[in-house]
Scaffold this motif. Structure first.
Motif, PDB file in Angstrom:
ATOM      1  N   LEU B 258       0.835  -1.206   0.000  1.00  0.00           N
ATOM      2  CA  LEU B 258       0.000   0.000   0.000  1.00  0.00           C
ATOM      3  C   LEU B 258       0.870   1.256   0.000  1.00  0.00           C
ATOM      4  CD1 LEU B 258      -2.770  -1.011   2.581  1.00  0.00           C
ATOM      5  CD2 LEU B 258      -3.039  -0.797   0.107  1.00  0.00           C
ATOM      6  N   LEU B 259       1.970   1.202   0.765  1.00  0.00           N
ATOM      7  CA  LEU B 259       2.859   2.365   0.816  1.00  0.00           C
ATOM      8  C   LEU B 259       3.504   2.594  -0.546  1.00  0.00           C
ATOM      9  CD1 LEU B 259       4.535   1.962   4.334  1.00  0.00           C
ATOM     10  CD2 LEU B 259       2.606   3.389   3.665  1.00  0.00           C
ATOM     11  N   LYS B 260       3.953   1.504  -1.174  1.00  0.00           N
ATOM     12  CA  LYS B 260       4.604   1.658  -2.478  1.00  0.00           C
ATOM     13  C   LYS B 260       3.634   2.164  -3.533  1.00  0.00           C
ATOM     14  CE  LYS B 260       7.618  -2.289  -1.670  1.00  0.00           C
ATOM     15  NZ  LYS B 260       7.971  -3.606  -2.238  1.00  0.00           N
ATOM     16  N   ALA B 261       2.366   1.809  -3.373  1.00  0.00           N
ATOM     17  CA  ALA B 261       1.373   2.251  -4.358  1.00  0.00           C
ATOM     18  C   ALA B 261       0.914   3.684  -4.098  1.00  0.00           C
ATOM     19  CB  ALA B 261       0.173   1.307  -4.341  1.00  0.00           C
ATOM     20  N   ASP B 262       1.443   4.301  -3.049  1.00  0.00           N
ATOM     21  CA  ASP B 262       1.077   5.692  -2.728  1.00  0.00           C
ATOM     22  C   ASP B 262      -0.430   5.908  -2.668  1.00  0.00           C
ATOM     23  OD1 ASP B 262       3.553   6.969  -2.307  1.00  0.00           O
ATOM     24  OD2 ASP B 262       3.939   6.874  -4.474  1.00  0.00           O
ATOM     25  N   VAL B 263      -1.124   5.052  -1.943  1.00  0.00           N
ATOM     26  CA  VAL B 263      -2.578   5.223  -1.862  1.00  0.00           C
ATOM     27  C   VAL B 263      -2.976   6.168  -0.734  1.00  0.00           C
ATOM     28  CG1 VAL B 263      -3.115   2.980  -2.903  1.00  0.00           C
ATOM     29  CG2 VAL B 263      -2.911   3.156  -0.414  1.00  0.00           C
TER      30      VAL B 263
END
Lengths: 517, 414
Positions: B258-263
């Motif tokens: 979720l962090l890598k996807a910048d949500v």
């Protein structure tokens, strides 16, 4: 004209269309405005009773209850032994393990000790460098080798427990009996994931909890206190007077059998056991007085001392059995909740149980929990007071307390209707019932309940599962419910075949109304 | 990217409930020159983890004496002993994967942390730590939710507050929207969130009476559509990173996705159970060691997986209480008082054990039996919230407690 007074024929049609599986929101809007009883009201009151005293209506249930008469039906439900339940047995027939004793399960479903040893040796051989994958592969190979000596696996035992619970809730005519069994199993929670408890739970529910579910609370409390499942789960079987002789002495050993559970590293001297407070705390906090029931840490320790020696024979082999072992019992006098308890062997624990079962905090705590289950997350205080009064007057007669609650004006009040949000278990079972589906194999349904955060018989903490809306209303929980609604309506749940003659729509099962009971 | 409704809802919430927020407060939550957020990850160890066998006071003679069979030997014994941290404390050897983090300075420990309430009930103690109001049962929301409430954000996404758990935990329940999910993949409707069925359901929940289900319904449909667009599933763990199997490892892996996807995650929560070792707790080997191995592997994997992104992340662990200093009669420990916390992240003052050590002498023990609390858990959290997230209004997050920087244990670089 009142806002909700829409065309009566449309209302009737809406009720009929939804198979009367939930109370329509339009009907709830009329809470405040008293109006003459109508045909719809009669139906709504019946749906309310079916939702609260059971797991919701099946097709035809509302009509059946109306034919019998609601009061008569409720009275019947309060005396489950008077209700014939012929169809249930057929649904449970294929479950091989649910009638077996703990001893039989241990003998035929537990992984043999040699297998465990060999698996351990193999793991050590592979060393720390081995990946999880390799470890599991090695374990699988070894299990294959031992598999033909076993009638089934420990996992199957748990699966069948879960299936049986779902099938009973879906099919039993004794709906309130199922609700009460569920209530007490949750109140006196044990965790099937802890060691041999998975082999004890079936017997615990069948022979300990259910026979007392409608009797005197004190008898139920004592039965659980002496049950191998509870003794093991809350560690009391290990609790001993620290000054008692070492349990590794020959004498003690023959009484206890072997104990693979507490391995003694090689070279370590035999050692003494000591006091374990786990059960003593939970019997007061969770089983009787409630956390604010007026006990102290000192009481916990004193109760633990009283229960030293309440242990069991053979926890992991043959048939586990309650045993009072006076050699590890603390013989001193104790003071519990201000009462002096004279040194008296097993009697001390019995005295504690009597003291707790008859304590006013217990009457109140149990009445509150039952009223919360049947009426509202925050039950009316006056009702709790009356139920507690019944509890005291009848020396903890469970049937009388439940009757006080379900026969109360608070239970019947429009404010109570649809006031509860279904737990995952209640939702899944009520959806299966509403759809009139045939459940041949309940494992997929059990999987859905688990995925919603409520794996049956697998709640680790002794608190059991929560019975309030805040615990179960969440985004992912709602998605899981909507997906089950879609899958049930489309006939896509393994082991469950929908009734094509009475299709129930996903929109009905997924509606906000159907999430409530 | 934001749907109109999300925008209206968030701003509406801000205006109605909290007044208009000064822009400066909003800005502090964003890393310099980036759209990335500062993120807080909370890991709750349910069951009361035995802090004395995790951050081991090997320099204390009483520790070994009171735990004759379960004490972790002082460093020097190779793999069968504590991993020395500072000459007095050592890590349980099963936490070896955390040692590189300690050495690089991203991991700190705080010893003798806890909630001042005297309860030894798991249920109550967890409740107090999640509500953030020890001793007060009537608190309706969790402190993590109040944190979000106290920082109105007109650009908030549905994933600002996420729990990787099947049900919404107490710590995140409250008025601010929060998402709970056991698994990212399952967070979708059969047939797709934009299908006919989805629209039908969405309509029903939109028009439902204004209650818990209505609000949850709205959040669910918004979050589902948002997640579909950002597709975090395509971010696999970095090369060589292996999370331990099981729900806990999976949940941290998915937080990383979720962090890598910048949500737009600002706070994330997960929990891990199995710490209630009344019997057969074990020492270097045994049940606690097995739990710690998984626990440490997952934290180490999370840190390596996030790489540079760890600069914007702080992970903090908590547990409801510690365990008796003296081992019980069953090679285990009973419910005690103070325990420990780990703090991991880019701006953490790592490589040291923070907090004042109260000692294990009889007169230093709480109620004569348990490790005393010298750091209130709200001071550890308060410091992280203030110095990492830039939170200002801590009196709203921890009502009834005067959070003061003078009591901060110093886990964050100021």
């Amino acid at each position: 004209m009142r806002k909700n007074a829409i065309c009566p024929s449309r209302r009737a049609a809406a009720l009929a269309l939804s198979l009367v599986v939930a109370i329509p929101a339009a009907a709830l809007a009329s809470k405040k405005a008293p109006r003459p009883a109508t045909e719809d009201d009669a139906l709504i009151v019946i749906v309310h009773a079916l939702n609260r005293l059971g797991y919701g209506p099946r097709p035809g249930d509302v009509e059946r209850v109306r034919a019998i008469g609601l009061d008569e039906w409720i009275d019947e439900q309060l005396h489950p032994d008077r209700i014939p339940d012929p169809a249930l047995a057929a649904h449970l027939a294929s479950l091989r393990t649910i009638r077996l004793s703990t001893g039989d399960l241990l003998a035929h479903y537990e992984v043999p000790r040699e297998a465990k040893k060999e698996i351990q040796a193999r793991r050590a051989e592979l060393g720390d460098g081995a990946s999880e994958e390799q470890m599991r592969e090695a374990q699988r190979e070894l299990m294959q080798k031992y598999r033909d000596r076993m009638d089934g696996t420990p996992q199957e035992v748990v699966q069948e427990l879960q299936s049986a619970k779902i099938l009973r809730a879906v099919y039993s005519e004794r709906q309130l009996d199922e609700v009460m069994a569920d209530f007490w199993m949750n109140h006196f929670n044990v965790f099937a994931g802890k060691g041999p408890v998975k082999f004890m739970v079936g017997e615990y529910e069948r022979d300990v909890v259910r026979p007392h579910a409608w009797g005197k609370f004190e008898d139920l409390l004592r039965a659980t206190a002496e049950s191998p499942a509870m003794l093991f789960y809350l560690d009391n079987w290990l609790s001993a007077d620290p000054n008692a002789p070492s349990f590794n002495d020959r004498g003690a050993r023959s009484a206890f059998g072997r104990r693979p559970f507490v391995p003694r590293p090689a070279g370590e001297p035999a050692r003494k056991r000591g006091l374990n407070e786990n059960y003593a705390r939970e019997i007061m906090e969770l089983h009787t007085l409630g956390v604010d029931g007026g006990y102290t840490q000192k009481d916990v320790t004193e109760v633990a001392r009283c229960f030293t020696g309440w242990t069991m024979r053979n926890p992991r082999q043959s048939q586990p059995q309650f045993l009072f072992d006076e050699r590890i019992h603390d013989r001193g006098d104790k003071v519990v909740l201000g009462h002096r308890i004279r040194s008296g062997g097993k009697n001390e624990g019995d005295e504690v149980i009597h003291l707790l079962a008859t304590h006013p905090s217990t009457a109140r705590f149990l009445s509150y929990k039952l009223a919360r289950r049947f009426v509202a997350d925050e039950p009316p205080k006056a009702l709790v007071d009356r139920a507690a009064e019944t509890f005291r007057k009848t020396a903890g007669d469970i049937r009388a307390v439940v009757k006080t609650i379900v026969a109360s004006p608070e239970f019947a009040s429009p404010a109570a209707r649809a006031a509860k949000v279904k737990t995952p278990f209640e939702f899944v079972v009520s959806a299966a019932r509403a759809s009139g589906a045939e459940v041949d194999d309940a494992r997929a349904l059990a999987g859905r309940v688990a995925a919603m955060g409520m794996p049956l018989y697998l709640q680790q903490p002794p608190t059991g599962y929560k019975d309030t809306a805040d615990a179960w209303v969440s985004t992912s929980g709602l998605l899981a419910r909507l997906n089950l609604a879609l899958d049930l309506a489309a006939g896509k749940v393994r082991g469950v075949s929908a009734d094509p003659s009475r299709p129930v729509s996903a929109q009905t099962l997924g509606s906000p109304e159907f999430q409530r009971r | 990217m934001l749907t109109r409704r999300i925008f209206l809802k968030s701003t509406g919430l801000a205006l109605v409930s909290f007044g208009v927020a000064p822009k400066v407060l909003l800005r502090t939550a964003y890393a310099e020159g980036s759209r990335r957020r500062k993120t807080l990850v909370v890991v709750f160890q349910r069951g009361a983890c035995d802090g004395l066998n995790v951050v081991v006071p090997h320099g204390e003679e009483a520790y070994r004496r009171l735990r004759p069979t379960i004490a972790i030997p002082a460093p020097g014994g190779g793999r069968e002993a504590a991993l020395d941290l500072d000459g007095f404390f050592g890590l349980h050897p099963a936490l070896e994967p955390l040692l590189p983090l300690w050495k690089e300075g991203s991991l700190a420990a705080v010893q003798a942390v806890g909630s001042p309430d005297a309860t030894r009930s798991h249920f109550d103690a967890q409740d107090f730590m999640e509500s953030g109001t020890p001793g007060r049962k009537a608190t309706e929301d969790g402190w993590l939710n109040r944190l979000v409430q106290s920082r109105p954000d007109s650009e908030a996404t549905p994933f600002r507050a996420v729990a990787m758990t099947p049900t919404l935990p107490r710590i995140l329940s409250g008025r601010a929207p929060a998402v709970a999910m056991a698994n990212i993949r399952d967070f979708d409707l059969r047939g797709g969130g934009d299908g006919l069925a989805a629209r039908g359901f969405e309509q029903m929940y939109e028009t439902a009476t204004q209650d818990l289900l209505h609000g949850t319904g709205q959040e669910t449909f918004e979050a589902m559509q948002f997640l579909k667009k950002s597709d975090p599933g395509r971010y696999q763990p970095a090369a060589g990173v292996e999370y331990p199997r099981g729900r806990y490892g999976d949940s941290l892996k998915q937080v990383a996705q979720l962090l890598k996807a910048d949500v737009g995650v600002e706070v994330a929560f997960t929990d891990v159970g199995g710490w209630d070792h009344h019997a057969a707790e074990g020492g270097v080997q045994g049940q606690l060691a097995a739990r710690l191995r998984e626990f440490g592997q997952a934290l180490a994997a999370f840190r390596r997986d996030l790489g540079d992104r760890m600069q914007d992340v702080v992970l903090v662990t908590m547990t409801e209480f510690g365990r008796t200093v003296r081992e019980n009669g069953n090679r285990g420990t009973d419910h005690g008082h103070a325990s420990f916390a780990l703090v991991l992240g880019g701006d953490v003052r790592g490589g040291r054990v923070h907090g004042r050590w109260p000692g294990l002498a009889p007169d230093k023990l709480y109620e004569g039996r348990d490790l005393a609390i010298t750091t209130d858990f709200r001071d550890v959290l308060g410091e992280v919230l203030a110095r990492h997230l830039g939170a200002r209004d801590l009196s709203r997050v921890f009502p009834g407690y005067a959070v003061s920087s003078t009591r901060f244990p110093g886990v964050m670089r100021a």
